[in-house]
Design an enzyme around this catalytic site. Structure first.
Site, short mmCIF file in Angstrom:
data_model
loop_
_atom_site.label_atom_id
_atom_site.label_comp_id
_atom_site.label_asym_id
_atom_site.label_seq_id
_atom_site.Cartn_x
_atom_site.Cartn_y
_atom_site.Cartn_z
N CYS A 1 0.46 -0.96 0.24
CA CYS A 1 0.01 -0.08 -0.14
C CYS A 1 1.38 1.72 -0.33
CB CYS A 1 -0.82 0.23 1.14
SG CYS A 1 0.05 0.09 2.84
N ARG A 2 0.59 2.39 0.90
CA ARG A 2 1.32 3.70 0.64
C ARG A 2 2.68 3.25 1.94
NH1 ARG A 2 1.28 8.31 4.14
NH2 ARG A 2 2.32 9.75 2.71
#
Length: 260
Positions: A223-224
């Site tokens: 993800c981030r």
């Protein structure tokens, strides 16, 4: 005595240690929680993983507070030298004990919230992730974990170069369009559970890649900064994709490294 592979790789590098401390109990056996970590700072934005090489070095220099959060039977069947057993179900209560009470119960000094050598481990990494959430929430924000469920940036680059990875970006479409890791397939976290249960042909039609199989060992989520990929791991593991891993550094780390 049966020792699972991760333990065997570590234990083989050391002579037996006589001062092994054990505290019995039964873990809850639950998977990692998906609720946000609430603690000072942002633990998900830094590297909270200890590699096997780092752990060996820490053990060799006796510079680690290693907590095995498996249950009693698992601990007795095989353990990493000098690890202290605190079953996951007892961890939160144990970390809040007064120092003297902790030392009486576990025969080791109580960890301090500012300590940067606290490491949790279990068997595959599920419970140690949950242990991290508990520790961070209680203020032990420098705690880390040793787990085979994490892919480093170096490993990910090698897998991408060898075309040997099924990389799934669980960020939302807007984030993905703004910048992505080459070769990643975008499946937003909210759609992941339903997507992983699609028939193979339906999956391939929707995402234009082959559907992952439960036995695949090259499934990687990112993800981030690592939080949503932890949730993705729980979903995948629960659905039977037990060899899935995640790239904890996320797109933030990837983008920073690519700029250099």
């Amino acid at each position: 005595m049966t020792v699972f592979p991760a333990l065997r790789r570590i234990s083989s590098a050391f002579k037996p240690v006589s001062s092994l401390y054990y505290y019995g109990g039964v873990t809850s056996g639950r998977g990692l929680r998906t609720s946000p970590v609430t603690c000072s700072g942002d633990p998900a934005s830094r590297d909270a993983v200890v590699t096997i090489e780092q752990l060996k070095a820490m053990l060799a220099s006796r510079n680690v507070q290693l907590f095995d959060i498996r249950n009693a039977d698992e601990f007795q069947a095989g353990r990493i030298p000098s690890a202290v057993n605190i079953p996951l179900g007892q961890l939160e209560e144990s970390l809040q004990l007064p120092p003297k009470a902790f030392e009486t119960r576990f025969k080791v000094k109580a960890p301090k919230k500012e300590d940067d050598n606290i490491v949790f481990h279990c068997q595959k990494g599920r419970r140690s992730l949950n242990a991290l959430e508990i520790a961070w929430r209680l203020g032990f924000t420098k705690a880390r974990h040793y787990a085979d469920a994490v892919v480093t940036i170096e490993q990910l680059k090698a897998m991408l170069a060898g075309h040997s990875v099924q990389l799934f970006d669980v960020r939302n479409p807007g984030e993905f369009q703004a910048g992505c890791i080459p070769g990643a397939v975008n499946i937003p976290l909210g759609q992941l559970e339903e997507s992983l249960q699609l028939p193979p042909k339906a999956f391939e039609k929707r995402f234009e890649v082959k559907a992952p199989k439960k036995e695949d060992d090259n499934i990687v989520f990112h993800c981030r900064t690592g939080r949503r990929s932890l949730s993705a791991l729980e979903i995948a593991w629960r659905l039977g994709f037990t060899k899935a891993r995640h790239y904890e550094g996320g797109y933030v780390e990837w983008a920073e490294k690519e700029k250099k």
